[in-house]
Design a protein around this motif. Sequence first.
Motif, short mmCIF file in Angstrom:
data_model
loop_
_atom_site.label_atom_id
_atom_site.label_comp_id
_atom_site.label_asym_id
_atom_site.label_seq_id
_atom_site.Cartn_x
_atom_site.Cartn_y
_atom_site.Cartn_z
N ASP A 255 0.82 -1.21 0.00
CA ASP A 255 0.00 0.00 0.00
C ASP A 255 0.86 1.26 0.00
O ASP A 255 0.52 2.24 -0.68
N LEU A 256 1.95 1.25 0.74
CA LEU A 256 2.84 2.41 0.73
C LEU A 256 3.43 2.62 -0.65
O LEU A 256 3.45 3.73 -1.17
N ALA A 257 3.91 1.54 -1.27
CA ALA A 257 4.56 1.65 -2.58
C ALA A 257 3.55 1.86 -3.70
O ALA A 257 3.81 2.62 -4.63
N GLY A 258 2.41 1.18 -3.63
CA GLY A 258 1.47 1.21 -4.75
C GLY A 258 0.35 2.21 -4.64
O GLY A 258 -0.33 2.49 -5.63
N VAL A 259 0.14 2.78 -3.45
CA VAL A 259 -0.98 3.71 -3.27
C VAL A 259 -0.48 5.06 -2.73
O VAL A 259 -0.71 6.10 -3.34
N ALA A 260 0.18 5.04 -1.58
CA ALA A 260 0.60 6.30 -0.95
C ALA A 260 1.68 7.01 -1.75
O ALA A 260 1.60 8.23 -1.96
N LEU A 261 2.69 6.28 -2.22
CA LEU A 261 3.79 6.92 -2.96
C LEU A 261 3.30 7.55 -4.26
O LEU A 261 3.64 8.70 -4.54
N PRO A 262 2.51 6.85 -5.09
CA PRO A 262 2.02 7.52 -6.30
C PRO A 262 1.18 8.77 -5.99
O PRO A 262 1.27 9.77 -6.71
N ALA A 263 0.37 8.72 -4.94
CA ALA A 263 -0.43 9.89 -4.57
C ALA A 263 0.48 11.05 -4.20
O ALA A 263 0.29 12.18 -4.66
N LEU A 264 1.47 10.78 -3.38
CA LEU A 264 2.40 11.82 -2.95
C LEU A 264 3.23 12.36 -4.12
O LEU A 264 3.39 13.57 -4.28
N LEU A 265 3.75 11.47 -4.95
CA LEU A 265 4.55 11.91 -6.09
C LEU A 265 3.73 12.75 -7.06
O LEU A 265 4.23 13.76 -7.59
N SER A 266 2.49 12.36 -7.31
CA SER A 266 1.66 13.14 -8.24
C SER A 266 1.38 14.53 -7.66
O SER A 266 1.35 15.52 -8.40
N LEU A 267 1.21 14.62 -6.35
CA LEU A 267 1.02 15.92 -5.71
C LEU A 267 2.27 16.78 -5.85
O LEU A 267 2.20 17.96 -6.22
N ILE A 268 3.42 16.20 -5.57
CA ILE A 268 4.69 16.94 -5.67
C ILE A 268 4.93 17.41 -7.11
O ILE A 268 5.31 18.56 -7.35
N LEU A 269 4.71 16.52 -8.08
CA LEU A 269 4.90 16.89 -9.48
C LEU A 269 3.99 18.06 -9.86
O LEU A 269 4.42 19.01 -10.52
N THR A 270 2.75 18.00 -9.43
CA THR A 270 1.79 19.06 -9.75
C THR A 270 2.21 20.38 -9.12
O THR A 270 2.22 21.42 -9.80
N LEU A 271 2.57 20.36 -7.86
CA LEU A 271 2.98 21.59 -7.17
C LEU A 271 4.25 22.18 -7.78
O LEU A 271 4.33 23.39 -7.99
N ARG A 272 5.22 21.33 -8.08
CA ARG A 272 6.48 21.83 -8.68
C ARG A 272 6.23 22.43 -10.06
O ARG A 272 6.80 23.47 -10.40
N ALA A 273 5.38 21.80 -10.86
CA ALA A 273 5.07 22.34 -12.18
C ALA A 273 4.33 23.67 -12.05
O ALA A 273 4.61 24.62 -12.79
N ALA A 274 3.39 23.75 -11.12
CA ALA A 274 2.64 24.99 -10.93
C ALA A 274 3.54 26.12 -10.45
O ALA A 274 3.43 27.26 -10.92
N ILE A 275 4.45 25.82 -9.55
CA ILE A 275 5.40 26.83 -9.06
C ILE A 275 6.28 27.30 -10.21
O ILE A 275 6.51 28.51 -10.38
N HIS A 276 6.75 26.37 -11.02
CA HIS A 276 7.60 26.76 -12.16
C HIS A 276 6.81 27.62 -13.13
O HIS A 276 7.33 28.63 -13.63
N ASP A 277 5.57 27.27 -13.41
CA ASP A 277 4.75 28.08 -14.31
C ASP A 277 4.59 29.50 -13.78
O ASP A 277 4.70 30.47 -14.53
N LYS A 278 4.35 29.62 -12.49
CA LYS A 278 4.17 30.94 -11.88
C LYS A 278 5.45 31.77 -11.97
O LYS A 278 5.41 32.96 -12.23
N GLU A 279 6.60 31.11 -11.79
CA GLU A 279 7.89 31.81 -11.82
C GLU A 279 8.28 32.25 -13.23
O GLU A 279 9.02 33.22 -13.39
N THR A 280 7.80 31.54 -14.24
CA THR A 280 8.23 31.85 -15.61
C THR A 280 7.23 32.67 -16.40
O THR A 280 7.51 33.06 -17.53
N ARG A 281 6.06 32.95 -15.84
CA ARG A 281 5.08 33.79 -16.54
C ARG A 281 5.49 35.24 -16.41
O ARG A 281 5.90 35.69 -15.34
N PRO A 282 5.29 35.97 -17.49
CA PRO A 282 5.64 37.42 -17.43
C PRO A 282 4.69 38.20 -16.55
O PRO A 282 3.63 37.86 -16.23
#
Length: 148
Positions: free
Chosen positions: A121-148
């Motif tokens: 459950d940690l590897a197959g459920v919790a980790l994918p949930a956490l990683l998808s959250l981190i990926l989304t937040l990092r992409a959103a932060i990058h978008d905000k930093e690079t927009r004029p």
Amino acid sequence: MSSTALQSRTGPLTGYRVDRAVALLLAGASMANGACMLVDPMTWYGVVPGVTDTGPANTHFIRDIGIAFCAAAVALAWGALRPVLATALYATAMVFLGLHGGLHFIEYLHHGVPMHSLASDLAGVALPALLSLILTLRAAIHDKETRP
């Protein structure tokens, strides 16, 4: 996205390259799981630790969830390959993976943690949930930093 912003996401050893690799690995794992659920739901049901504890197998339902895993995999892979769309696509995958992880967490609070399936459950459920959250937040932060 400007060429400078795109270069900052695609240069060697940047955070984007790491995020892209994580997204592609998560996409591969999600697609493999979803494909197994679609192609042979009864084998998937018998092999994944803890699944048999949830009640009798329902092949239609297992396949439905398999489709959700495949959809999340497509969104993750597409986001990894198209930096300009990464935030929206990672967020799309996060909706399913995050809610799936949240459901497991709520069930742990209600029924206790199933020790015999905790590692899976940690590897197959919790980790994918956490990683998808981190990926989304990092992409959103990058978008905000690079927009004029």
